[in-house]
Design an enzyme around this catalytic site. Structure first.
Site, mmCIF file in Angstrom:
data_model
loop_
_atom_site.group_PDB
_atom_site.id
_atom_site.type_symbol
_atom_site.label_atom_id
_atom_site.label_comp_id
_atom_site.label_asym_id
_atom_site.label_seq_id
_atom_site.Cartn_x
_atom_site.Cartn_y
_atom_site.Cartn_z
ATOM 1 N N CYS A 1 0.858 -1.182 0.000
ATOM 2 C CA CYS A 1 0.000 0.000 0.000
ATOM 3 C C CYS A 1 0.894 1.232 0.000
ATOM 4 O O CYS A 1 2.120 1.124 -0.105
ATOM 5 C CB CYS A 1 -0.956 0.017 1.193
ATOM 6 S SG CYS A 1 -0.166 0.304 2.783
ATOM 7 N N ASP A 2 0.313 2.392 0.134
ATOM 8 C CA ASP A 2 1.075 3.631 0.030
ATOM 9 C C ASP A 2 2.141 3.734 1.108
ATOM 10 O O ASP A 2 3.295 4.040 0.836
ATOM 11 C CB ASP A 2 0.131 4.830 0.117
ATOM 12 C CG ASP A 2 0.848 6.142 -0.100
ATOM 13 O OD1 ASP A 2 1.497 6.284 -1.147
ATOM 14 O OD2 ASP A 2 0.787 7.020 0.771
#
Length: 464
Positions: free
Chosen positions: A377-378
Site C-alpha cells: 500500500c502507500d
C-alpha cells in the site's frame, strides 16, 4: 486521460516521499506527545524535572530523525548521516521547530553524497576506500550544514512564519474547517498519509510546541466521517457492501485504518459529499470548543485520539468525532436511499470485474514455485498489514506455506513473485516491480481476488 493518471501518480509519489520521512518516526512523535501530556505544568501529572525533556525532543530529536530518514531514503546509510549533518544547520539558531528545513536538507544531503559516490566509483585506490568514504561524508555534510545555517535557515524560518500566519488567519476567521473540501477527496485517492504526515503533522507540531495542543492533528485523522459513512452502509447498503460494513466499522474506528472506507466511497462517488460535510462539521465543532491533540494520532482511531487528548480536552475531542459521524451518517443515509436504484453493490461490481477479465478476478498465474507474496500500500502499514493478515490466514487454511509480507510500494522486495495492491496504486506497483505478477483489489475486507488467488496457488502447488 493518461496525463491525468500520470499527474496523480506524481502527486502520490511526492506525497509518499514526504510522509515517508515522518511515518517511520511516528513512535518518537507519540513518545514526545505522551511526555508532554503527562509532565508539563498543565499535564496529567506535572513534573518540572521530566518536563525539561519536552523542548529538546521537539527542537532537536524529532527534526533530526526526519532529516536522517529523508537522507536515508535518497542515499542509503551514508545519505542518512550526511542528511542529519545538513539538517542540524537549519535546526541550530531557529527559535521554532525546523521541520520544513529538515525535509529539504535531509534528502538534499542524501542526494549530494549519492552523486559524489557515483562520480568517484571505481576511481579510489585500494586501501583508501574507508578514508575517502569517511572524509567525503564529513566534508560534504559539514559544507551543507554551514550552507543550511547561513542561507536555508533564515529562508525556512521566514516561510514557516508566513505559513503559520496564514493558518492563524484561517483559524481566527473560522475558515479552517473548509480545508476538508480538499482533505477528504484527497484521502480517497490514497493521499491520506501525504496530507497528514507530510503537511498537517509538521504544522501541528509547531503549534503544539507553543500551545500544548493542535487542531491540525485532528483534521485528517478524525475517524468520525468514515464511521458515519460505514454506519450508513450497515443500515441502507446493499449486498456485500452492507454485510461487510460492520467489520469495516471496527477496523476503521478502533483500528484506525481509514483506507477501509475508501472503496465504499468509490462505489458511489456522490458519497464524497457526506464525508466532506462530516469533516467540516467535526473541524467546526473542534474549533469552537478549542479542541486539539498533543501529538499525531496514528493510526487515526478513537483510541489514539483519546490517548493524545490533553487534560480537560475530552469534551471537544469526543464531540468533534461524534458530530462528524452524525452528519456523515445522515447525509450518507439520504444519498444511499436516493441512489439505491442506480447503485452497484459489491457483488455486482465483482461480477463486472470478472467479466472484464474473462470470468476471472485474477489473471492466470505463471507456473512458478511461489514462496513470497507482498501486500503493498502507500505507506506499508495500515491497509497492507490488514490485507496481508487476511491473505495469510486464507493461505494457511488452504495448507499453503507461502510467506506474506506487507510493504510500501517503493519498498517492495525485488525478488517477490506476486504483489497484491489496491487498483488505485497499480501503476506505481508496476513501475516498482515490473517482473512481478500484479493482483489488484478494490475492497480490503471482501475482495474476491483473495479466494481466487488461493485457489490458483493451490492448483500450482499440486501441479509442481
Amino acid at each position: 486521460m493518461k496525463g491525468g493518471v500520470k499527474m496523480k501518480e506524481k502527486v502520490q509519489s511526492f506525497g509518499r516521499f514526504l510522509s515517508g520521512m515522518v511515518m517511520p518516526n511516528i513512535g518518537a512523535f507519540i513518545a514526545w506527545g505522551l511526555i508532554t501530556a503527562m509532565f508539563i505544568k498543565t499535564g496529567w501529572t506535572p513534573n518540572e524535572k521530566l518536563s525539561t525533556m519536552v523542548d529538546p525532543m521537539l527542537k532537536y530529536l524529532l527534526p533530526l530523525l526526519i532529516g536522517y530518514t529523508g537522507g536515508r531514503m535518497v542515499g542509503g546509510q551514508r545519505g542518512a548521516v550526511v542528511g542529519a549533518i545538513a539538517s542540524i544547520g537549519v535546526i541550530i539558531g531557529a527559535d521554532i521547530p525546523m521541520f520544513l528545513g529538515v525535509m529539504i536538507m535531509g534528502p538534499l544531503g542524501g542526494y549530494v553524497i549519492k552523486q559524489f559516490d557515483k562520480l568517484i566509483a571505481g576511481k579510489v585506490k585500494a586501501g583508501f576506500e574507508m578514508l575517502v568514504d569517511n572524509f567525503s561524508a564529513g566534508i560534504i555534510g559539514g559544507i551543507l550544514g554551514i550552507i543550511a545555517f547561513l542561507l536555508i535557515n533564515p529562508l525556512c524560518v521566514g516561510l514557516t512564519n508566513g505559513m503559520a500566519a496564514g493558518v492563524d488567519f484561517f483559524v481566527k476567521a473560522g475558515l479552517l474547517p473548509l480545508a476538508q473540501i480538499f482533505i477528504e477527496p484527497a484521502k480517497v485517492l490514497f493521499l491520506n498519509n501525504a496530507i497528514n504526515h507530510g503537511i498537517l503533522t509538521p504544522l501541528g507540531i509547531e503549534q503544539a510546541g507553543k500551545m500544548g495542543k493542535s487542531i491540525f492533528f485532528m483534521l485528517e485523522a478524525n475517524p468520525g466521517p468514515g464511521l458515519g459513512l460505514l454506519l450508513a452502509y450497515c443500515v441502507a447498503g446493499k449486498g456485500t457492501a452492507k454485510s461487510s460494513a460492520p467489520g469495516a466499522v471496527i477496523i476503521h474506528f478502533l483500528g484506525g485504518i481509514h483506507e477501509i472506507y475508501f472503496p465504499y466511497v468509490m462505489m458511489n462517488p456522490i458519497l464524497i459529499l457526506a464525508v466532506i460535510a462530516g469533516g467540516i462539521t467535526g473541524s467546526f465543532v473542534e474549533g469552537i470548543l478549542g479542541a486539539g491533540l498533543v501529538a499525531a494520532a496514528s493510526p487515526g482511531s478513537i483510541i489514539a485520539f483519546l490517548l493524545m487528548t490533553p487534560k480537560g480536552g475530552f469534551l471537544g475531542t469526543i464531540l468533534g468525532v461524534c458530530c462528524a459521524a452524525a452528519v456523515s451518517f445522515a447525509l450518507s443515509f439520504v444519498l444511499l436511499k436516493a441512489t439505491a436504484k442506480d447503485e452497484d453493490n459489491l457483488d455486482e461490481a465483482k461480477d463486472k470485474v470478472k467479466a472484464m477479465k474473462g470470468g476471472k478476478a485474477v489473471a492466470a498465474l505463471r507456473k512458478v514455485n511461489v514462496s513470497k507474496i507482498v501486500f503493498a500500500c502507500d505507506a506499508g502499514m495500515g491497509s497492507s498489514a490488514m490485507g496481508a493478515t487476511v491473505l495469510s490466514k486464507k493461505l494457511k487454511e488452504a495448507g499453503l506455506d507461502i510467506q506474506v509480507l506487507h510493504s510500501s510500494i517503493e519498498d517492495i522486495p525485488r525478488d517477490v513473485q506476486i504483489v497484491v495492491t489496491h487498483h488505485e496504486l497499480m501503476e506505481r506497483a508496476k513501475k516498482a516491480v515490473p517482473n512481478a505478477q500484479l493482483v489488484t483489489i478494490t475492497n480490503f475486507m471482501a475482495a474476491p481476488e483473495y479466494d481466487e488467488l488461493v485457489n490458483q496457488l493451490s492448483g500450482l502447488a499440486s501441479a509442481i
